[in-house]
Motif scaffolding. Structure first.
Motif, PDB file in Angstrom:
ATOM      1  N   ALA A 250       0.835  -1.208   0.000  1.00  0.00           N
ATOM      2  CA  ALA A 250       0.000   0.000   0.000  1.00  0.00           C
ATOM      3  C   ALA A 250       0.866   1.253   0.000  1.00  0.00           C
ATOM      4  O   ALA A 250       0.555   2.235  -0.683  1.00  0.00           O
ATOM      5  N   LEU A 251       1.960   1.215   0.752  1.00  0.00           N
ATOM      6  CA  LEU A 251       2.866   2.359   0.790  1.00  0.00           C
ATOM      7  C   LEU A 251       3.495   2.603  -0.581  1.00  0.00           C
ATOM      8  O   LEU A 251       3.589   3.741  -1.038  1.00  0.00           O
ATOM      9  N   VAL A 252       3.917   1.523  -1.239  1.00  0.00           N
ATOM     10  CA  VAL A 252       4.514   1.651  -2.567  1.00  0.00           C
ATOM     11  C   VAL A 252       3.499   2.209  -3.560  1.00  0.00           C
ATOM     12  O   VAL A 252       3.823   3.066  -4.392  1.00  0.00           O
ATOM     13  N   THR A 253       2.247   1.757  -3.468  1.00  0.00           N
ATOM     14  CA  THR A 253       1.206   2.235  -4.367  1.00  0.00           C
ATOM     15  C   THR A 253       0.951   3.724  -4.178  1.00  0.00           C
ATOM     16  O   THR A 253       0.851   4.483  -5.158  1.00  0.00           O
ATOM     17  N   MET A 254       0.847   4.150  -2.925  1.00  0.00           N
ATOM     18  CA  MET A 254       0.603   5.570  -2.666  1.00  0.00           C
ATOM     19  C   MET A 254       1.812   6.415  -3.075  1.00  0.00           C
ATOM     20  O   MET A 254       1.659   7.545  -3.533  1.00  0.00           O
ATOM     21  N   SER A 255       3.011   5.882  -2.913  1.00  0.00           N
ATOM     22  CA  SER A 255       4.209   6.605  -3.343  1.00  0.00           C
ATOM     23  C   SER A 255       4.207   6.783  -4.856  1.00  0.00           C
ATOM     24  O   SER A 255       4.611   7.831  -5.372  1.00  0.00           O
ATOM     25  N   LEU A 256       3.742   5.762  -5.569  1.00  0.00           N
ATOM     26  CA  LEU A 256       3.656   5.845  -7.028  1.00  0.00           C
ATOM     27  C   LEU A 256       2.659   6.921  -7.447  1.00  0.00           C
ATOM     28  O   LEU A 256       2.923   7.706  -8.370  1.00  0.00           O
ATOM     29  N   LEU A 257       1.514   6.983  -6.761  1.00  0.00           N
ATOM     30  CA  LEU A 257       0.514   8.001  -7.065  1.00  0.00           C
ATOM     31  C   LEU A 257       1.036   9.396  -6.752  1.00  0.00           C
ATOM     32  O   LEU A 257       0.826  10.344  -7.522  1.00  0.00           O
ATOM     33  N   TYR A 258       1.729   9.509  -5.623  1.00  0.00           N
ATOM     34  CA  TYR A 258       2.339  10.792  -5.272  1.00  0.00           C
ATOM     35  C   TYR A 258       3.328  11.235  -6.345  1.00  0.00           C
ATOM     36  O   TYR A 258       3.321  12.386  -6.800  1.00  0.00           O
ATOM     37  N   GLY A 259       4.195  10.323  -6.781  1.00  0.00           N
ATOM     38  CA  GLY A 259       5.193  10.668  -7.787  1.00  0.00           C
ATOM     39  C   GLY A 259       4.582  11.066  -9.110  1.00  0.00           C
ATOM     40  O   GLY A 259       5.048  12.003  -9.764  1.00  0.00           O
TER      41      GLY A 259
END
Length: 459
Positions: A354-363
């Protein structure tokens, strides 16, 4: 061309002063002159894109990688997170402030010399930082010396690239700025490997050597459309007022009298406050909630991968002219602010996917916004004042660079975690959206008559 919601395709000319090159004329000579003022959209401009790609990678890629050193500095010097946060934050602020110096120097000498000097200073600062025995030494070397070097590199390179293109300007800029995402994606785990293998001192020494490659990129810098230099002050009229006018002209200070430019610059300052917080503190925050060092570094690398996609996506969409650029910026900024607010919540849940997914969306959204904010500058200032306008924008937004990371570190010291740091960062980005919406005729869907008073007309 009409978009899907029926609104007529718009340009910033409806609420910004535009350059004479944007106004067509029935006079063939005038049309020929207008075309000459446009960027060639190719040729040596693509060489400038390649040079800008490498130089920008060695500025912002290294800046992004400072999050790896943040943890090491806190451990070695036994200082608070707030104190150490001032090192990258001060470097960012000095970089923004010295950008105005860099653009002004480009008017009195060749830009290549300015970029080469900046590359030398940025590398020297990192090498001296590897010898630091106290925190103050890191401030003098990395924050000040390297920060000045970054300022002498970034603004001139970006301005030259934008001046070399007209119809493909946004995509060319996206290619240059994509190096930020690619280098940060590679540099975070690479810097972590350097630290593990050679300690933070050896890692800084290697980073300094890498930074010297900026000097090589400066050698091939050759502006295709040099800005019109202000008239030199002769000895016959060398008075205080003449000198002040000359300085004002070199620094493009008359732009500060334009409401649209100032409003946009203030909005960008709030964007800067929130934009860098995840890159500076996401590694430390991820480690704090239980993820390993390499897992934490990969989270930032994932955000950089999303940022890369966001840059090309925004460049492609904006060059198609389907939407007004100001609306496109605000759309991506809203989703960026929301994604920053969600980052710590997903991380605290303990789910690494979930953290990786949200980081991808942020980027993804961070890349789109950070590309488009520079694309707006030529529309605000006109081509002749574009370089000075970018320098002024960097200067005004410097307070955001000073405030962002230290405020995040202070909130961490007070609360014990980074939750409030990300909340403040997300709110700051949303404030950028609100202030942007106060620009005159922001909500208009029709083009008004072309303004008669031009931004680059001397008064």
């Amino acid at each position: 061309m009409n978009n899907s919601n029926g609104c007529t395709n718009l340009h910033f000319s409806q609420f910004f002063y535009v350059s004479p090159s944007a106004i067509t004329s029935s006079d063939p000579g005038s049309q020929k002159q207008s075309k000459e003022e446009e960027g060639p959209d190719g040729g040596w401009g693509w060489v400038m894109v390649a040079a800008g790609f490498v130089a920008t990678a060695l500025v912002y890629g290294v800046m992004r990688g400072m999050g790896v050193f943040f943890v090491e500095f806190v451990r070695y010097f036994e200082e608070s997170a707030q104190t150490i946060s001032w090192i990258p934050s001060a470097a960012l602020a000095v970089h923004h402030i010295s950008s105005l110096l860099g653009t002004a120097l480009c008017k009195v000498t060749e830009p290549r010399y300015v970029v080469m000097a900046g590359g030398f200073l940025s590398g020297l600062g990192m090498i001296l930082g590897s010898l630091a025995t106290r925190v103050v030494h890191l401030f003098l070397s990395i924050s000040f010396l390297t920060g000045v070097g970054w300022g002498l590199v970034f603004a001139p390179v970006v301005s030259i690239v934008m001046a070399s293109f007209t119809r493909k300007r946004n995509m060319a800029l996206a290619v240059v700025l994509s190096s930020i995402s690619l280098s940060a994606f590679a540099f975070n785990p690479l810097f972590q490997l350097f630290v593990d293998s050679y300690t933070w001192r050896g890692a800084l020494l290697i980073v300094g050597g890498m930074s010297f490659n900026i000097v090589a990129t400066g050698v091939i810098i050759r502006p295709q459309l040099p800005a019109k230099a202000p008239a030199k002050v002769t000895s016959q009229r060398l008075s205080a007022s003449a000198v002040l006018r000359q300085i004002s002209s070199y620094l493009e200070l008359p732009l500060l009298l334009k409401r649209a430019f100032v409003t946009y610059s203030v909005a960008c300052s709030f964007f800067i406050v929130g934009y860098y917080v995840p890159f500076f503190h996401l590694v430390a925050h991820s480690q704090q909630v239980g993820f390993s060092e390499y897992q934490s570094a990969f989270v930032v690398s994932t955000a950089c991968a999303g940022e890369l996609a966001g840059r090309f996506l925004s460049g492609y969409i904006s060059d198609k002219n389907y939407f007004r650029l100001v609306h496109l910026v605000n759309f991506f900024a809203v989703t960026l602010g929301v994604s920053i607010l969600l980052l710590p919540l997903r991380c605290l849940a303990g789910s690494y996917p979930a953290l990786v997914t949200m980081s991808l969306l942020y980027g993804l959204n961070a890349g789109a916004v950070s590309t488009l904010v520079y694309s707006i500058i030529p529309l605000l200032t006109g081509p002749e004042r574009m370089m000075g306008g970018l320098g002024l924008l960097q200067l005004i937004t410097s307070f955001g660079g000073v405030l962002g990371a230290p405020l995040s570190g202070l909130l961490r010291d007070v609360t014990g975690d980074y939750l409030m740091s990300f909340v403040v960062a997300g709110v700051s980005v949303l404030l950028f959206v609100v202030i942007n919406a106060t620009i005159p005729q922001f909500f208009s869907c029709t083009d008004p008559p072309v303004p008669q008073k031009l931004l680059n007309t001397d008064h």
